[in-house]
Write a protein that holds these residues in place. Structure first.
Motif, short mmCIF file in Angstrom:
data_model
loop_
_atom_site.label_atom_id
_atom_site.label_comp_id
_atom_site.label_asym_id
_atom_site.label_seq_id
_atom_site.Cartn_x
_atom_site.Cartn_y
_atom_site.Cartn_z
N ALA A 81 -29.99 -9.04 -43.92
CA ALA A 81 -29.08 -10.11 -44.32
C ALA A 81 -27.82 -9.59 -44.99
O ALA A 81 -26.73 -10.18 -44.85
N ALA A 82 -27.92 -8.47 -45.69
CA ALA A 82 -26.75 -7.91 -46.37
C ALA A 82 -25.71 -7.40 -45.39
O ALA A 82 -24.52 -7.29 -45.73
N LYS A 83 -26.14 -7.11 -44.17
CA LYS A 83 -25.22 -6.57 -43.16
C LYS A 83 -24.80 -7.63 -42.14
O LYS A 83 -24.12 -7.32 -41.16
N SER A 142 -24.05 -5.74 -49.57
CA SER A 142 -23.13 -5.66 -48.44
C SER A 142 -23.49 -4.50 -47.53
O SER A 142 -24.28 -3.62 -47.89
N ALA A 143 -22.86 -4.48 -46.36
CA ALA A 143 -23.08 -3.42 -45.38
C ALA A 143 -22.59 -2.07 -45.89
O ALA A 143 -23.04 -1.03 -45.41
N PHE A 144 -21.67 -2.10 -46.87
CA PHE A 144 -21.12 -0.84 -47.38
C PHE A 144 -21.51 -0.58 -48.82
O PHE A 144 -20.83 0.16 -49.54
N GLY A 145 -22.62 -1.17 -49.25
CA GLY A 145 -23.19 -0.85 -50.55
C GLY A 145 -22.51 -1.57 -51.71
O GLY A 145 -21.90 -2.63 -51.55
N HIS A 171 -13.42 -0.52 -36.74
CA HIS A 171 -14.31 0.41 -37.44
C HIS A 171 -15.24 1.21 -36.52
O HIS A 171 -16.42 1.41 -36.84
N THR A 172 -14.69 1.64 -35.39
CA THR A 172 -15.44 2.53 -34.50
C THR A 172 -16.79 1.94 -34.11
O THR A 172 -17.77 2.66 -33.88
N GLY A 173 -16.85 0.61 -34.04
CA GLY A 173 -18.11 -0.04 -33.72
C GLY A 173 -19.05 -0.19 -34.90
O GLY A 173 -20.21 -0.59 -34.74
N MET A 174 -18.58 0.11 -36.09
CA MET A 174 -19.29 -0.14 -37.35
C MET A 174 -20.73 0.36 -37.33
O MET A 174 -21.68 -0.39 -37.50
N GLN A 175 -20.88 1.65 -37.13
CA GLN A 175 -22.21 2.28 -37.07
C GLN A 175 -22.68 2.55 -38.50
O GLN A 175 -22.44 3.60 -39.07
N VAL A 176 -23.37 1.57 -39.10
CA VAL A 176 -23.76 1.66 -40.52
C VAL A 176 -25.23 1.99 -40.72
O VAL A 176 -25.70 2.01 -41.86
N ASP A 177 -25.95 2.28 -39.64
CA ASP A 177 -27.40 2.45 -39.76
C ASP A 177 -27.89 3.89 -39.65
O ASP A 177 -29.08 4.13 -39.50
N GLY A 178 -26.98 4.84 -39.72
CA GLY A 178 -27.39 6.23 -39.81
C GLY A 178 -27.48 6.96 -38.49
O GLY A 178 -27.40 6.37 -37.41
N PRO A 179 -27.64 8.29 -38.56
CA PRO A 179 -27.57 9.14 -37.37
C PRO A 179 -28.65 8.88 -36.32
O PRO A 179 -28.46 9.21 -35.15
N ALA A 180 -29.76 8.25 -36.71
CA ALA A 180 -30.81 7.94 -35.74
C ALA A 180 -30.30 6.96 -34.67
O ALA A 180 -30.85 6.88 -33.57
N ASN A 199 -20.51 -9.59 -36.73
CA ASN A 199 -21.68 -8.76 -37.02
C ASN A 199 -22.94 -9.60 -37.25
O ASN A 199 -22.96 -10.46 -38.12
N TYR A 200 -23.97 -9.30 -36.46
CA TYR A 200 -25.29 -9.93 -36.67
C TYR A 200 -26.32 -8.82 -36.79
O TYR A 200 -26.39 -7.93 -35.94
N HIS A 201 -27.12 -8.87 -37.85
CA HIS A 201 -28.06 -7.79 -38.18
C HIS A 201 -29.33 -8.41 -38.75
O HIS A 201 -29.30 -9.48 -39.34
N THR A 202 -30.45 -7.71 -38.57
CA THR A 202 -31.71 -8.18 -39.16
C THR A 202 -31.69 -8.07 -40.68
O THR A 202 -32.44 -8.76 -41.36
#
Length: 297
Positions: A129-131, A31-34, A187-196, A124-127
């Motif tokens: 698959a878990a996210k 999942s997106a949240f581990g 969720h504040t735009g669901m920024q799950v990919d880190g500070p970069a 949510n669409y992400h490259t």
């Protein structure tokens, strides 16, 4: 006991003994949240109120939580029963697949229940698959989905928007096409990919905020920062408020999902710490008033 009256506009319940939730009932998946093994157990209103007991929680809004896709209105029916017995939740955001040709009938079924306010269909669409929550990108631009969104507009229902920041231009277009539909960013735009990704997220948030009918729930920050502190989430909180303004932002817990990363008290203590220099009216807006207004509580 905290002195700030809180409306929590984003929490979840699930009863694994009575109801079917594929993502919980069928075993833990990527999942997106581990790894969410720790919360893969029944979580009822008594559990939520126990977690919140140290806060001055006066109302709360329940968001859809992956209930049996064959019976989305069953979740609303169950939650209304909980509300009638316990007083919580005060608002219910259900699920509907807006692509379905008969989605209007489903919305009418949800609307039988007094506390129903709108729907969330996670986009949510992400490259990774878990996210990914949608099997294809730009679903909202299809004629079928837009037709379904019009059914929300006809009924005066709100739409909870869950997505990633690179999808925000797509939904700015939607917000401008339907200016009378209240859209509430999750969720504040669901920024799950880190500070970069912070700068891209920041720019996209300010872009989406150009639509006056979009509000922002500041929540779920633990999903992108599993060892967060008040200082590590401060830039996200401050940028979100900077984009949407105190009048279109609200704090929320995302419990029990964010229980994976912290306690209920830790979340609200962080929000209080970050807003320590705000006026009483500004804090009241963020912790209580905006949620009450946007969810018609």
């Amino acid at each position: 006991m905290s002195d700030i009256a809180i409306i929590d506009p984003h929490f979840h319940l699930w009863d694994l003994e009575t109801n079917y939730y594929p993502w919980l009932s069928d075993g833990v998946k990527p999942s997106a949240f581990g790894d969410y093994t720790a919360i893969n157990k029944t979580y009822l209103i008594g559990d939520f109120l126990a977690d919140a007991k140290n806060q001055n929680l006066v109302k709360a809004v329940h968001l859809d939580v992956g209930f049996d896709p064959k019976n989305p209105a069953g979740e609303t029916k169950w939650l209304q029963g909980v509300a009638d017995k316990h007083g919580f939740p005060h608002g219910i955001v259900g699920y509907a697949d807006l692509r379905k040709p008969d989605v209007g009938d489903l919305l009418d079924e949800h609307m039988q229940y007094a506390n129903f306010r709108g729907i969330r269909q996670s986009m949510n669409y992400h490259t990774d698959a878990a996210k990914t929550y949608q099997t294809e990108p730009e679903v909202s631009r299809t004629p079928e989905w837009r037709r379904g969104f019009k059914e929300l507009a006809r009924r005066g229902l709100s739409f909870d928007l869950q997505l990633y920041y690179w999808q925000m231009e797509e939904f700015l277009e939607l917000a401008r096409e339907f200016p009378d539909v209240q859209i509430i960013l999750n969720h504040t735009g669901m920024q799950v990919d880190g500070p970069a990704h912070f700068d891209g997220w920041r720019k996209a948030m300010h872009m989406l905020a150009q639509a006056p009918n979009v509000a922002c729930k500041i929540s779920g920050l633990g999903m992108g920062d599993w060892t967060w502190t008040a200082e590590s989430i401060r830039p996200y909180v401050e940028e979100a408020i900077g984009a949407f303004g105190v009048e279109r932002a609200m704090f929320a817990s995302n419990f029990p999902v964010d229980k994976l990363f912290s306690s209920y008290d830790a979340i609200w203590s962080a929000f209080k710490e970050i807003t320590a220099g705000y006026s009483a009216s500004e804090r009241s807006a963020l912790f209580h008033d905006n949620a009450e207004r946007y969810y018609r509580l």
